[in-house]
Each structure stands twice: as C-alpha cells, then as structure tokens.
Design an enzyme around this catalytic site. Structure first.
Site, mmCIF file in Angstrom:
data_model
loop_
_atom_site.group_PDB
_atom_site.id
_atom_site.type_symbol
_atom_site.label_atom_id
_atom_site.label_comp_id
_atom_site.label_asym_id
_atom_site.label_seq_id
_atom_site.Cartn_x
_atom_site.Cartn_y
_atom_site.Cartn_z
ATOM 1 N N HIS A 95 -1.201 1.109 -9.761
ATOM 2 C CA HIS A 95 -1.907 0.152 -8.884
ATOM 3 C C HIS A 95 -2.564 -0.972 -9.701
ATOM 4 O O HIS A 95 -3.787 -1.178 -9.640
ATOM 5 C CB HIS A 95 -2.970 0.874 -8.040
ATOM 6 C CG HIS A 95 -3.365 0.100 -6.805
ATOM 7 N ND1 HIS A 95 -3.585 0.690 -5.587
ATOM 8 C CD2 HIS A 95 -3.597 -1.225 -6.620
ATOM 9 C CE1 HIS A 95 -3.931 -0.245 -4.699
ATOM 10 N NE2 HIS A 95 -3.955 -1.416 -5.317
ATOM 11 N N ARG B 66 0.849 -1.185 0.000
ATOM 12 C CA ARG B 66 0.000 0.000 0.000
ATOM 13 C C ARG B 66 0.890 1.241 0.000
ATOM 14 O O ARG B 66 1.971 1.238 0.576
ATOM 15 C CB ARG B 66 -0.900 0.037 1.236
ATOM 16 C CG ARG B 66 -2.136 -0.848 1.137
ATOM 17 C CD ARG B 66 -3.148 -0.298 0.123
ATOM 18 N NE ARG B 66 -4.348 -1.101 0.044
ATOM 19 C CZ ARG B 66 -4.576 -2.042 -0.880
ATOM 20 N NH1 ARG B 66 -3.666 -2.321 -1.789
ATOM 21 N NH2 ARG B 66 -5.716 -2.704 -0.900
HETATM 22 P P1 NDP Z 1 -1.851 -11.274 4.285
HETATM 23 O O1 NDP Z 1 -2.756 -10.757 5.342
HETATM 24 O O2 NDP Z 1 -1.986 -12.694 3.851
HETATM 25 O O3 NDP Z 1 -0.326 -11.041 4.714
HETATM 26 C C1 NDP Z 1 0.123 -9.873 5.307
HETATM 27 C C2 NDP Z 1 1.542 -10.102 5.772
HETATM 28 O O4 NDP Z 1 2.038 -8.878 6.326
HETATM 29 C C3 NDP Z 1 1.632 -11.169 6.888
HETATM 30 O O5 NDP Z 1 2.779 -11.966 6.715
HETATM 31 C C4 NDP Z 1 1.759 -10.325 8.144
HETATM 32 O O6 NDP Z 1 2.458 -10.961 9.215
HETATM 33 C C5 NDP Z 1 2.580 -9.166 7.612
HETATM 34 N N1 NDP Z 1 2.442 -8.018 8.503
HETATM 35 C C6 NDP Z 1 1.340 -7.335 8.843
HETATM 36 N N2 NDP Z 1 1.617 -6.368 9.720
HETATM 37 C C7 NDP Z 1 2.948 -6.464 9.964
HETATM 38 C C8 NDP Z 1 3.841 -5.759 10.796
HETATM 39 N N3 NDP Z 1 3.421 -4.743 11.562
HETATM 40 N N4 NDP Z 1 5.133 -6.116 10.803
HETATM 41 C C9 NDP Z 1 5.562 -7.149 10.026
HETATM 42 N N5 NDP Z 1 4.772 -7.864 9.215
HETATM 43 C C10 NDP Z 1 3.471 -7.523 9.183
HETATM 44 O O7 NDP Z 1 -2.041 -10.306 3.037
HETATM 45 P P2 NDP Z 1 -1.750 -10.596 1.501
HETATM 46 O O8 NDP Z 1 -0.441 -11.229 1.377
HETATM 47 O O9 NDP Z 1 -2.914 -11.277 0.894
HETATM 48 O O10 NDP Z 1 -1.736 -9.109 0.918
HETATM 49 C C11 NDP Z 1 -0.802 -8.156 1.408
HETATM 50 C C12 NDP Z 1 -1.209 -6.771 0.944
HETATM 51 O O11 NDP Z 1 -0.989 -6.623 -0.433
HETATM 52 C C13 NDP Z 1 -2.700 -6.430 1.093
HETATM 53 O O12 NDP Z 1 -3.021 -6.078 2.434
HETATM 54 C C14 NDP Z 1 -2.848 -5.262 0.155
HETATM 55 O O13 NDP Z 1 -2.590 -4.056 0.828
HETATM 56 C C15 NDP Z 1 -1.764 -5.509 -0.888
HETATM 57 N N6 NDP Z 1 -2.298 -5.807 -2.207
HETATM 58 C C16 NDP Z 1 -1.924 -5.005 -3.263
HETATM 59 C C17 NDP Z 1 -2.377 -5.259 -4.534
HETATM 60 C C18 NDP Z 1 -1.930 -4.449 -5.693
HETATM 61 O O14 NDP Z 1 -2.449 -4.625 -6.805
HETATM 62 N N7 NDP Z 1 -0.959 -3.570 -5.520
HETATM 63 C C19 NDP Z 1 -3.287 -6.385 -4.802
HETATM 64 C C20 NDP Z 1 -3.607 -7.160 -3.642
HETATM 65 C C21 NDP Z 1 -3.134 -6.872 -2.396
HETATM 66 P P3 NDP Z 1 1.896 -12.310 9.901
HETATM 67 O O15 NDP Z 1 2.099 -13.390 8.856
HETATM 68 O O16 NDP Z 1 2.751 -12.498 11.084
HETATM 69 O O17 NDP Z 1 0.449 -12.070 10.193
HETATM 70 C C1 OXD Z 2 -6.316 -5.278 -3.484
HETATM 71 C C2 OXD Z 2 -5.745 -4.327 -4.442
HETATM 72 O O1 OXD Z 2 -6.263 -5.010 -2.281
HETATM 73 O O2 OXD Z 2 -5.956 -4.497 -5.667
HETATM 74 O O3 OXD Z 2 -6.826 -6.332 -3.920
HETATM 75 O O4 OXD Z 2 -5.062 -3.386 -4.047
#
Ligand code: NDP
Ligand code: OXD
Length: 315
Positions: free
Chosen positions: A278, A230
C-alpha cells in the site's frame, strides 16, 4: 480554534508541528490527551476509532489524511459534517508513476527478462508496440484520469470506465453497467482506481476477469490485473483461481482484503503476482498540510470547501 488529530501508527508529533505552523492560532490535540470535546471544530484523521468523532458536539469539518475516505465513512456514528479528502498533484503524480511502472513492467515482460538474467540467458523476445496493447482504467476520477492521460502519452490504447459517462478528449470512455462488457472485452491490462463503496466491493471477481479480452497481442502474458484502489474491490480467492486457470496472466497489487497482507497469504510467493505494501501513492505530509490549511482559511473566510466527499455516493 482546536483541531483533533488522529492517525494511529503515524508520527503524530511531526504532523502536529506541521499543522500548527501552517494554521496560525490552531491548537492541535490528540485523543490520548485530556481534551475538551466541545472545543474541537476540526478533525484531521486517518482510520479514526469508531465512535470518536460523534463525541465532538461542535465539530464542523473532518479532513481525511488520504484520498480515500472509506476509513471515515465506515464509522456508523459519523456526524453529519463535511468530509474533505486529499486531492493534490503530488499524490496524483505518485499514483500515475506507480500505475505506469506496473503497466510497463507487464508490457515489457520485466519478470521474464529478470528470470533470464538470473540464468545468464541472452534471449531477445518480440516487443509489441504500446499502441497494440489495450489498457482499461476502472475509475476515471482524479487519479484514474491522470493515469489514463499519461499512459496515452506513452502510446498505449487506453479506455476508461466510470459510474457516470465521461467525455475526455483522446480517451474512449465507457459509463456504468451498460458499458462494462464492452470496456472489459477490449481490455488487456485492467487498472482499478476506484473507491471502496457498497457498489464497488468485490467487483474484481472471477466473473469480471472472464470478460477481459482474449485476443491480445501477447496472449501468454495478458490479460493482467493492476489494483491500487482498495483491497475491498478484489476477491483474492478469485484472483488466485484466475491465475491458476490462465484467465489472468499476472497481477500487480498494492492493496489487499486484509492489510498488512497476512504472512500465510499465497499471494506473497505467487510467481505471477507483484505484492506492494500500500505505497502506490504515499501521502506527502507537506502537501496534505498545505491543503488542509488552505481549506481552513477558505472556510474561515466563509468560502465553500473544496474536495468535499459525496456521502450518498460514498466517495
Ligand atoms: P475520485 O473520487 O476522484 O474517483 C473515483 C472514480 O471511481 C470516479 O471516476 C467514479 O465515477 C468511479 N466510481 C466510483 N464508484 C463507481 C462505480 N460503482 N462504478 C464505476 N465507477 C465508479 O477518486 P480518486 O481518483 O482520487 O481516488 C480513487 C481511489 O484510489 C481512492 O478512493 C482510494 O481508495 C484509492 N487510493 C489509493 C492509494 C494507494 O496508495 N493505493 C492512494 C490514494 C488513493 P464518477 O467519475 O462517475 O464519479
Ligand atoms: C489514500 C491512500 O487513500 O493512501 O490516500 O490509500
């Protein structure tokens, strides 16, 4: 059974037709129609207007139309019902493809060779092996883990960092704050795939960039930042300053503090920055609708919903 659909700027007619076909007996309505708030049991949303969801007294489940849920959790009046997010192979593969594209373009010096081509210059450069390049993935969730595993298959030396300590075969895993220094010190290509939460906001800042590895095999081209998590994670002024003083040697950004990226942002024409609007993992409507239909069927049968967001953690 009625669902409220809201996703400004998307083609609502197409989504509504798909949802109606996938969930037999479901009536779909939108906020701009004259609907009965008490009839709504489900909502499927992308950036819902603040305050809308709290006007639905019988709402039972909110479906995010994306993997990220910051666009829902930032509503101060969000009702206390489960929020289900998107997890599917199509989205995961798209993200892994985009991340691999960026990692490879930095590793294989794509910008440099494109510049040589424009000058009609035949100039081979040394090509370090992938195994000598250290990729560090911040966030080892659904997307981070898949990207890490596929980059390992491509031969990169991959590690990951997440809130909780992980044990993933073939991957060096670092956990939370005490692991961050060691993780950054061995990272040449930093990939951020974390959600926007109070803990992650602004984490990609000058202090963090200064802790990245300084002993890479490509000292003129690494370290670099790749962010598809993000925009709120990154401090753009710090990215520009780090590019200016050489702390960072490049950046591939799919997300921004303000989207669309303002026309006057210096990131647009920075020679070391790759700007993407994005689109790293655009959502396939068919896959998302199938996911929602599947969860509604489970829920109606009295089974547990999957991919429910942890509201306390913020993702
Ligand atoms: P998940 O919830 O599966 O994974 C999030 C990861 O981030 C986990 O490993 C989590 O740790 C880690 N995390 C969260 N907070 C912290 C912190 N404070 N310190 C360290 N690690 C942290 O999400 P996804 O993998 O499915 O997606 C990740 C992000 O990608 C989404 O939230 C979204 O914002 C973004 N996204 C962007 C897209 C784009 O087109 N650019 C498309 C889709 C998603 P833990 O495993 O310990 O919980
Ligand atoms: C999502 C994105 O969160 O596209 O799926 O950013």
């Amino acid at each position: 059974m009625t669902m409220l659909f809201t996703a400004a700027a998307w083609n609502a007619d197409d989504w509504i037709a798909r949802l109606q076909e996938a969930v037999p007996g479901m009536t779909i309505t939108t906020p701009d129609t004259d609907f009965d708030p008490a009839a709504i049991r489900y909502a499927a949303v992308w950036h819902p207007p603040h305050g809308l969801l709290e006007t639905l007294p019988n709402l039972e489940v909110i479906f995010s139309l994306g993997a990220g849920v910051d666009h829902i959790l930032n509503d101060p009046g969000l009702p206390d019902v489960p929020v289900v997010r998107v997890v599917n192979d199509d989205l995961t593969m798209r993200m892994t493809g985009w991340v691999a594209l960026q990692v490879l373009s930095h590793h294989r010096q794509q910008r440099t060779f494109e510049a040589f081509q424009r000058q009609r210059t035949w100039q081979p450069l040394e090509q370090p092996s992938a195994s000598s390049v250290r990729v560090g993935i911040m966030g080892l969730g659904v997307l981070g883990r898949d990207a890490a595993e596929k980059l390992s298959m491509l031969g990169f030396d991959v590690a990951g960092w997440s809130r909780s300590q992980k044990d993933i075969p073939g991957l060096t895993c670092f956990g939370e704050d005490d692991g961050l220094d060691a993780f950054l010190a061995r990272t040449d290509i930093l990939v951020a795939l974390m959600p926007d939460t109070p803990d992650t906001r602004g984490i990609l800042n000058g202090r963090l960039f200064a802790r990245l590895a300084r002993d890479s095999v490509m000292p003129n081209l690494l370290p670099v930042l790749i962010n598809a998590g993000r925009g709120a994670l990154q401090v753009e002024a710090d990215i520009l300053a780090a590019l200016e003083d050489g702390t960072l040697k490049g950046a591939s950004l799919d997300v921004f503090e303000t989207e669309p990226l303002p026309a006057d942002s210096p990131l647009w024409d920075h020679p070391l920055v790759s700007v993407w609007p994005h689109v790293a993992a655009d959502s396939d409507p068919a896959a998302i609708v199938a996911g929602i239909a599947g969860e509604i069927a489970r829920y109606e049968r009295g089974e547990t919903l999957r991919n429910v967001v942890n509201r306390a953690a913020g993702y």
